[in-house]
Design a protein around this motif. Structure first.
Motif, PDB file in Angstrom:
ATOM      1  N   TRP A 144       0.840  -1.210   0.000  1.00 14.92           N
ATOM      2  CA  TRP A 144       0.000   0.000   0.000  1.00 14.92           C
ATOM      3  C   TRP A 144       0.867   1.248   0.000  1.00 14.92           C
ATOM      4  CZ3 TRP A 144      -0.100   3.947   3.557  1.00 14.92           C
ATOM      5  CH2 TRP A 144      -1.085   4.915   3.363  1.00 14.92           C
ATOM      6  N   ARG A 145       1.886   1.258   0.853  1.00  9.20           N
ATOM      7  CA  ARG A 145       2.767   2.416   0.983  1.00  9.20           C
ATOM      8  C   ARG A 145       3.472   2.709  -0.346  1.00  9.20           C
ATOM      9  NH1 ARG A 145       5.231   0.635   5.545  1.00  9.20           N
ATOM     10  NH2 ARG A 145       6.881  -0.329   4.329  1.00  9.20           N
ATOM     11  N   ALA A 146       3.960   1.655  -1.005  1.00  9.04           N
ATOM     12  CA  ALA A 146       4.667   1.830  -2.275  1.00  9.04           C
ATOM     13  C   ALA A 146       3.761   2.402  -3.359  1.00  9.04           C
ATOM     14  CB  ALA A 146       5.252   0.494  -2.724  1.00  9.04           C
ATOM     15  N   ALA A 147       2.488   2.036  -3.316  1.00 10.38           N
ATOM     16  CA  ALA A 147       1.557   2.464  -4.364  1.00 10.38           C
ATOM     17  C   ALA A 147       0.913   3.817  -4.095  1.00 10.38           C
ATOM     18  CB  ALA A 147       0.455   1.409  -4.534  1.00 10.38           C
ATOM     19  N   HIS A 148       0.770   4.181  -2.821  1.00 10.05           N
ATOM     20  CA  HIS A 148      -0.074   5.328  -2.482  1.00 10.05           C
ATOM     21  C   HIS A 148       0.613   6.492  -1.787  1.00 10.05           C
ATOM     22  CE1 HIS A 148      -3.810   3.331  -3.652  1.00 10.05           C
ATOM     23  NE2 HIS A 148      -3.325   2.242  -3.092  1.00 10.05           N
ATOM     24  N   VAL A 149       1.873   6.341  -1.385  1.00 15.86           N
ATOM     25  CA  VAL A 149       2.546   7.402  -0.642  1.00 15.86           C
ATOM     26  C   VAL A 149       3.864   7.777  -1.319  1.00 15.86           C
ATOM     27  CG1 VAL A 149       3.438   8.155   1.607  1.00 15.86           C
ATOM     28  CG2 VAL A 149       1.572   6.477   1.504  1.00 15.86           C
ATOM     29  N   GLY A 150       4.056   9.077  -1.510  1.00 11.90           N
ATOM     30  CA  GLY A 150       5.328   9.606  -1.989  1.00 11.90           C
ATOM     31  C   GLY A 150       6.033  10.310  -0.844  1.00 11.90           C
ATOM     32  N   PHE A 151       7.340  10.068  -0.696  1.00 13.86           N
ATOM     33  CA  PHE A 151       8.105  10.585   0.437  1.00 13.86           C
ATOM     34  C   PHE A 151       9.109  11.644  -0.006  1.00 13.86           C
ATOM     35  CE2 PHE A 151       6.763   6.325   1.574  1.00 13.86           C
ATOM     36  CZ  PHE A 151       6.321   6.467   2.882  1.00 13.86           C
ATOM     37  N   ILE A 152       9.158  12.746   0.760  1.00 11.89           N
ATOM     38  CA  ILE A 152      10.181  13.775   0.570  1.00 11.89           C
ATOM     39  C   ILE A 152      10.858  13.981   1.923  1.00 11.89           C
ATOM     40  CG2 ILE A 152      10.674  16.135  -0.164  1.00 11.89           C
ATOM     41  CD1 ILE A 152       7.974  16.117  -1.637  1.00 11.89           C
ATOM     42  N   PHE A 153      12.193  13.806   1.963  1.00 11.08           N
ATOM     43  CA  PHE A 153      12.923  13.876   3.221  1.00 11.08           C
ATOM     44  C   PHE A 153      13.813  15.123   3.277  1.00 11.08           C
ATOM     45  CE2 PHE A 153      12.300   9.388   2.111  1.00 11.08           C
ATOM     46  CZ  PHE A 153      11.685   8.904   3.253  1.00 11.08           C
ATOM     47  N   GLN A 154      14.207  15.495   4.486  1.00  2.43           N
ATOM     48  CA  GLN A 154      15.062  16.666   4.669  1.00  2.43           C
ATOM     49  C   GLN A 154      16.398  16.511   3.949  1.00  2.43           C
ATOM     50  OE1 GLN A 154      15.685  17.792   8.749  1.00  2.43           O
ATOM     51  NE2 GLN A 154      17.244  19.312   8.261  1.00  2.43           N
ATOM     52  N   PHE A 155      16.982  15.310   4.028  1.00  2.88           N
ATOM     53  CA  PHE A 155      18.313  15.088   3.455  1.00  2.88           C
ATOM     54  C   PHE A 155      18.248  14.266   2.165  1.00  2.88           C
ATOM     55  CE2 PHE A 155      19.064  15.717   8.061  1.00  2.88           C
ATOM     56  CZ  PHE A 155      19.779  16.909   7.958  1.00  2.88           C
ATOM     57  N   TYR A 156      17.103  14.359   1.472  1.00  2.00           N
ATOM     58  CA  TYR A 156      16.904  13.862   0.109  1.00  2.00           C
ATOM     59  C   TYR A 156      16.847  12.335  -0.011  1.00  2.00           C
ATOM     60  CZ  TYR A 156      19.381  18.337   0.172  1.00  2.00           C
ATOM     61  OH  TYR A 156      19.831  19.579   0.522  1.00  2.00           O
ATOM     62  N   ASN A 157      17.730  11.609   0.696  1.00  2.00           N
ATOM     63  CA  ASN A 157      17.738  10.140   0.653  1.00  2.00           C
ATOM     64  C   ASN A 157      17.882   9.593  -0.765  1.00  2.00           C
ATOM     65  OD1 ASN A 157      17.210  10.497   3.383  1.00  2.00           O
ATOM     66  ND2 ASN A 157      15.770   8.810   3.505  1.00  2.00           N
ATOM     67  N   LEU A 158      18.713  10.251  -1.570  1.00  2.00           N
ATOM     68  CA  LEU A 158      19.017   9.753  -2.905  1.00  2.00           C
ATOM     69  C   LEU A 158      20.138   8.715  -2.825  1.00  2.00           C
ATOM     70  CD1 LEU A 158      19.005  13.101  -4.929  1.00  2.00           C
ATOM     71  CD2 LEU A 158      17.122  11.476  -4.643  1.00  2.00           C
ATOM     72  N   MET A 159      20.105   7.755  -3.734  1.00  2.00           N
ATOM     73  CA  MET A 159      21.164   6.753  -3.814  1.00  2.00           C
ATOM     74  C   MET A 159      22.380   7.384  -4.504  1.00  2.00           C
ATOM     75  SD  MET A 159      20.000   3.933  -2.452  1.00  2.00           S
ATOM     76  CE  MET A 159      20.966   2.594  -3.152  1.00  2.00           C
ATOM     77  N   PRO A 160      23.520   7.483  -3.818  1.00  2.00           N
ATOM     78  CA  PRO A 160      24.664   8.210  -4.392  1.00  2.00           C
ATOM     79  C   PRO A 160      25.251   7.563  -5.634  1.00  2.00           C
ATOM     80  CG  PRO A 160      25.292   7.115  -2.335  1.00  2.00           C
ATOM     81  CD  PRO A 160      23.807   6.995  -2.457  1.00  2.00           C
ATOM     82  N   VAL A 161      25.056   6.244  -5.817  1.00  2.00           N
ATOM     83  CA  VAL A 161      25.648   5.549  -6.967  1.00  2.00           C
ATOM     84  C   VAL A 161      24.727   5.562  -8.179  1.00  2.00           C
ATOM     85  CG1 VAL A 161      27.052   4.048  -5.513  1.00  2.00           C
ATOM     86  CG2 VAL A 161      24.761   3.303  -6.189  1.00  2.00           C
ATOM     87  N   LEU A 162      23.554   6.184  -8.045  1.00  2.00           N
ATOM     88  CA  LEU A 162      22.603   6.254  -9.151  1.00  2.00           C
ATOM     89  C   LEU A 162      22.491   7.676  -9.665  1.00  2.00           C
ATOM     90  CD1 LEU A 162      19.659   4.036  -7.798  1.00  2.00           C
ATOM     91  CD2 LEU A 162      21.615   3.334  -9.203  1.00  2.00           C
ATOM     92  N   THR A 163      22.251   7.830 -10.964  1.00  2.00           N
ATOM     93  CA  THR A 163      22.010   9.156 -11.536  1.00  2.00           C
ATOM     94  C   THR A 163      20.644   9.677 -11.089  1.00  2.00           C
ATOM     95  OG1 THR A 163      20.932   8.272 -13.507  1.00  2.00           O
ATOM     96  CG2 THR A 163      23.350   8.556 -13.583  1.00  2.00           C
ATOM     97  N   ALA A 164      20.383  10.937 -11.386  1.00  2.00           N
ATOM     98  CA  ALA A 164      19.071  11.512 -11.079  1.00  2.00           C
ATOM     99  C   ALA A 164      17.970  10.685 -11.738  1.00  2.00           C
ATOM    100  CB  ALA A 164      19.012  12.962 -11.558  1.00  2.00           C
ATOM    101  N   PHE A 165      18.180  10.331 -13.005  1.00  2.00           N
ATOM    102  CA  PHE A 165      17.189   9.517 -13.720  1.00  2.00           C
ATOM    103  C   PHE A 165      16.958   8.194 -12.996  1.00  2.00           C
ATOM    104  CE2 PHE A 165      15.738   6.341 -16.638  1.00  2.00           C
ATOM    105  CZ  PHE A 165      14.865   6.994 -17.495  1.00  2.00           C
TER     106      PHE A 165
END
Length: 230
Positions: free
Chosen positions: A85-106
């Motif tokens: 349910w969470r994966a399908a219905h909730v989008g998350f925005i965090f203070q420190f972005y939580n981006l994967m450093p080894v992946l591009t923006a795309f």
């Protein structure tokens, strides 16, 4: 036609165990949030803002009470169903972005789609659309370390949008940004709310950020003390 809120919180309480001590965090919270609303949760540190956000997002479970999203009581879902349910219905925005450093923006934006049934071409098309929405198409091949804080948060917002979620939750989304970048991100969030009708719940300490929401909910010592519609 139903007039029930999108988010219905009924007599919710939450506490945590610290050693042998039980620490109450939220007490008897009852709150409704309409579909298409933009709500800021405010209060001093330790007031329960982030805990309430985590309960709404299905990251954590209350000790008691009900929490319905779109009529579904998520407190009764088994763990696997809650994760789906969470994966399908909730989008998350965090203070420190939580981006994967080894992946591009795309690739960071594409990540939530990897386990879906979309083809690679369909994923590429959708990622391109949301990156265009946040004005990051020209940075799609860049890694997080090659982007400014504001640009990283835009990528994080695109990732939150990629599954077309029912609800977007944001925990201090401007807390790590300079004033200009924060204003840029807040303007984007307003546009998502007004133009796309996205329901957004944002935890913030920033009174200016809260002033851009449609309603402000104040918590203090785990209790709802004030709700100010705009």
């Amino acid at each position: 036609m139903s007039t029930a809120p999108l988010v219905e919180i009924s007599h919710v309480a939450k506490s945590y165990r610290r050693g042998v001590q039980i620490v109450p965090v939220l007490s008897d919270i009852t709150l409704g949030i309409a579909e298409g609303d933009f709500v800021a949760l405010m209060g001093p540190s330790g007031s329960g803002k982030s805990t309430l956000l985590n309960l709404i997002a299905g990251i954590d479970r209350p000790d008691s009470g009900e929490l319905r999203i779109g009529g579904l009581d998520i407190t009764r879902l088994p763990e696997a169903a809650l994760a789906d349910w969470r994966a399908a219905h909730v989008g998350f925005i965090f203070q420190f972005y939580n981006l994967m450093p080894v992946l591009t923006a795309f690739e960071n934006v594409e990540l939530p789609l990897i386990l879906t049934r979309l083809t690679r071409a369909e994923r590429r098309e959708r990622v391109g659309l949301v990156l265009d929405m946040v004005n990051m198409v020209d940075r799609m091949s860049h890694y997080p370390f090659e982007l400014s804080g504001g640009q990283q948060q835009r990528v994080a917002i695109a990732r939150a949008l990629i599954t077309d979620p029912t609800l977007i939750v944001a925990d201090e989304p401007t807390g790590d940004l300079d004033r200009a970048s924060a204003a840029d991100v807040l303007s984007l969030m307003q546009r998502l709310n007004r133009e796309l009708g996205k329901t957004i719940i944002m935890v913030t300490h920033d009174a200016h950020a809260a002033s851009l929401a449609r309603a402000v909910v104040h918590l203090e010592k785990g209790e709802l003390i004030d709700e100010q519609p705009r």
